[in-house]
Scaffold this motif. Structure first.
Motif, short mmCIF file in Angstrom:
data_model
loop_
_atom_site.label_atom_id
_atom_site.label_comp_id
_atom_site.label_asym_id
_atom_site.label_seq_id
_atom_site.Cartn_x
_atom_site.Cartn_y
_atom_site.Cartn_z
N SER A 46 118.57 77.27 168.09
CA SER A 46 118.02 78.13 167.06
C SER A 46 116.54 77.80 166.92
N ALA A 47 115.71 78.51 167.67
CA ALA A 47 114.28 78.22 167.72
C ALA A 47 113.49 79.51 167.57
N TYR A 48 112.26 79.36 167.09
CA TYR A 48 111.39 80.51 166.83
C TYR A 48 109.96 80.17 167.23
N ILE A 49 109.24 81.17 167.70
CA ILE A 49 107.81 81.00 167.92
C ILE A 49 107.20 80.82 166.52
N MET A 96 102.87 77.42 173.61
CA MET A 96 102.85 77.91 172.23
C MET A 96 103.64 76.99 171.33
N SER A 97 103.28 77.02 170.06
CA SER A 97 103.97 76.21 169.05
C SER A 97 105.28 76.88 168.69
N ILE A 98 106.34 76.08 168.62
CA ILE A 98 107.63 76.62 168.20
C ILE A 98 108.18 75.74 167.09
N ALA A 114 116.21 85.01 156.58
CA ALA A 114 115.21 84.20 155.88
C ALA A 114 115.71 82.78 155.66
N PHE A 115 116.99 82.63 155.32
CA PHE A 115 117.58 81.31 155.12
C PHE A 115 117.51 80.49 156.41
N ARG A 116 117.85 81.09 157.54
CA ARG A 116 117.80 80.38 158.82
C ARG A 116 116.39 79.92 159.15
N ARG A 117 115.42 80.77 158.90
CA ARG A 117 114.04 80.40 159.19
C ARG A 117 113.52 79.34 158.22
N MET A 118 113.91 79.44 156.96
CA MET A 118 113.52 78.41 155.99
C MET A 118 114.11 77.06 156.36
N ARG A 119 115.36 77.08 156.83
CA ARG A 119 116.01 75.83 157.25
C ARG A 119 115.26 75.22 158.44
N ALA A 120 114.85 76.05 159.40
CA ALA A 120 114.08 75.54 160.54
C ALA A 120 112.72 75.04 160.10
N LEU A 121 112.13 75.71 159.12
CA LEU A 121 110.82 75.30 158.63
C LEU A 121 110.89 74.00 157.83
N LEU A 122 111.86 73.89 156.94
CA LEU A 122 111.95 72.73 156.07
C LEU A 122 112.64 71.52 156.69
N PHE A 123 113.68 71.77 157.49
CA PHE A 123 114.49 70.68 158.03
C PHE A 123 114.46 70.59 159.54
N GLY A 124 113.61 71.39 160.17
CA GLY A 124 113.53 71.41 161.62
C GLY A 124 112.39 70.57 162.13
N ALA A 125 112.05 70.81 163.36
CA ALA A 125 110.97 70.07 164.00
C ALA A 125 110.09 71.05 164.77
N SER A 126 108.90 70.61 165.07
CA SER A 126 107.96 71.40 165.87
C SER A 126 107.95 70.87 167.30
N ALA A 127 107.61 71.73 168.20
CA ALA A 127 107.44 71.34 169.60
C ALA A 127 106.47 72.33 170.25
N ILE A 128 106.00 71.96 171.41
CA ILE A 128 105.20 72.89 172.20
C ILE A 128 106.11 73.45 173.28
N GLY A 129 106.23 74.76 173.28
CA GLY A 129 107.08 75.43 174.26
C GLY A 129 106.24 76.05 175.36
N THR A 130 106.89 76.32 176.48
CA THR A 130 106.25 76.96 177.63
C THR A 130 106.97 78.26 177.94
N VAL A 131 106.23 79.34 178.09
CA VAL A 131 106.83 80.62 178.45
C VAL A 131 107.33 80.51 179.89
#
Length: 125
Positions: free
Chosen positions: A95-98, A84-86, A20-37
């Protein structure tokens, strides 16, 4: 048996909190991008299989990265080339997530719920 539930519960709580901490860090201090499968990998277990997407994206400074999703699905819902949004960590772009509830929060929530249940079961009389 109560000690076993307590130990497993505490371990699930710890791992769930880390995820949860890793995902919160990506959510709060990360960036968004459009990814391609790029492709969909099939992971086999004893009597089931899981389809896990491999996704490529370009970060905010123009570097390309590829990551394998942390969660898969039983039935392949994705096709190569699909967008898709990542969400990713700027300090660690690998360290990226859909960007969806299931892919970002499914594992942490499940582990935290199991952890609470395990600790509760160890304390029940």
């Amino acid at each position: 048996m109560r000690i076993y539930f307590g130990i497993v519960g505490i371990l699930c709580l710890a791992v769930g909190a880390i995820l949860a901490f890793r995902r919160m860090r990506a959510l709060l201090f990360g960036a968004s991008a459009i990814g391609t499968v790029v492709r969909v990998e099939v992971r086999e277990s004893d009597d089931s299989s899981s389809h896990v997407p491999v996704i490529s994206y370009v970060d905010t400074i123009g570097r390309q990265h590829t990551f394998t999703s942390t969660s898969g699905v039983a039935v392949n819902e994705l096709t190569p080339g699909e967008k898709m949004s990542i969400r990713y960590s700027i300090s660690n772009p690998e360290s990226a997530y859909i960007n969806s509830l299931r892919h970002m929060w499914g594992a942490p929530i499940a582990l935290l719920v199991l952890g609470i249940a395990g600790v509760w079961a160890s304390m029940a009389q």
